[in-house]
Design an enzyme around this catalytic site. Sequence first.
Site, PDB file in Angstrom:
ATOM      1  N   GLY A  40      15.162 -12.543 -35.052  1.00  0.00           N
ATOM      2  CA  GLY A  40      15.243 -13.967 -34.741  1.00  0.00           C
ATOM      3  C   GLY A  40      15.656 -14.083 -33.285  1.00  0.00           C
ATOM      4  O   GLY A  40      16.569 -13.378 -32.842  1.00  0.00           O
ATOM      5  N   ASP A 246      14.343 -11.506 -25.331  1.00  0.00           N
ATOM      6  CA  ASP A 246      15.662 -11.925 -25.813  1.00  0.00           C
ATOM      7  C   ASP A 246      16.764 -11.127 -25.117  1.00  0.00           C
ATOM      8  O   ASP A 246      17.817 -11.666 -24.775  1.00  0.00           O
ATOM      9  CB  ASP A 246      15.771 -11.720 -27.335  1.00  0.00           C
ATOM     10  CG  ASP A 246      14.740 -12.548 -28.088  1.00  0.00           C
ATOM     11  OD1 ASP A 246      14.387 -13.635 -27.597  1.00  0.00           O
ATOM     12  OD2 ASP A 246      14.291 -12.098 -29.156  1.00  0.00           O
TER      13      ASP A 246
HETATM   14  O1  RIB Z   1      11.722 -12.337 -29.931  1.00  0.00           O
HETATM   15  C1  RIB Z   1      11.602 -11.470 -31.008  1.00  0.00           C
HETATM   16  C2  RIB Z   1      11.912 -12.186 -32.286  1.00  0.00           C
HETATM   17  O2  RIB Z   1      10.925 -13.176 -32.512  1.00  0.00           O
HETATM   18  C3  RIB Z   1      11.869 -11.331 -33.536  1.00  0.00           C
HETATM   19  O3  RIB Z   1      13.098 -10.734 -33.817  1.00  0.00           O
HETATM   20  C4  RIB Z   1      11.372 -12.294 -34.606  1.00  0.00           C
HETATM   21  O4  RIB Z   1      12.311 -12.571 -35.598  1.00  0.00           O
HETATM   22  C5  RIB Z   1      10.967 -13.558 -33.862  1.00  0.00           C
HETATM   23  O5  RIB Z   1      11.903 -14.542 -33.956  1.00  0.00           O
END
Ligand code: RIB
Length: 300
Positions: A40, A246
Amino acid sequence: MQRRILNFGSMNIDHVYTVEHFVRPGETISSLEMEVFPGGKGLNQSVALAKAGAEVYHAGKIGKDGNFLLQLLKSVKVDVSFVETINGYTGKAIIQVEAESGQNSILLYNGANWQMTELFIDQVLSSFSGEEILVLQNEINLVDYLIEKAAQKGMQIALNPSPVRDDLKNCNLNCITWLILNEIEGEALTGEKEPECIADTLLARYPQMKIVLTLGSQGVLYCDSEKNFRYGVYKTQIVDTTAAGDTFAGYFLACTARGMTPEEAVAEASKASAIAISRSGAAVSIPTREEVLNSNLELA
Ligand code: RIB
């Protein structure tokens, strides 16, 4: 001085299938491997923020099947007092990772991530003074409401507009201090393809913004009303690109929260994401700050 961070974001259970190629319409293929990871964009960014040394509070919702996500957040010292467990399922992602290139393709099930309410948001925000930085992605509902209420409190807001959807049009981007996005998101928001044109268009519309445009193998373009610079990529072996963005966002914002310059923050974040893509999985691939500072990666 280090500023506290509230990350209001998604938490997913990632089902990761390693494939020779992404499955095509009408085709059935076998995967080479299947693993289940915590993920996520929200959770990954909280993990990156915490591993980069920030004081992080995560707010969001999971189902009863998502307890291991909470355990992971706690293990890296993210405060989870604002995570609610509801009846229903935790968000899910089906991720295909192409064995040779490490590129991914992601299918989401929103689940609990789509159960935010105005009441829940008001309750969480009432525990914060307004001095904190609010970090948002676009994997939960009511992002527009969150931006409006946090801005009223005087919070500075960082938005990673991923995934880009039409509902972003409801968000008041005049309230965003840091916009961290990739080229695809930049093109969707501006209609421009060239990185410089994307940044110029965004800055013309939102002069208060600090734009951090990640360009994959082409590095990063940073741009605000005073500064404009590019930064390259570190040489690394690409295993799985999931959560590279992320990791970058979390590290960039943690560095910024401790007062580092944009140049320093971009450099550290680039190194952290280079390490993340040399490993499998999303949250579990994010390096600690010690690993980042001790790594001897070289710019390509
Ligand atoms: O950015 C990567 C994430 O995108 C993954 O972990 C997946 O859950 C989606 O949210």
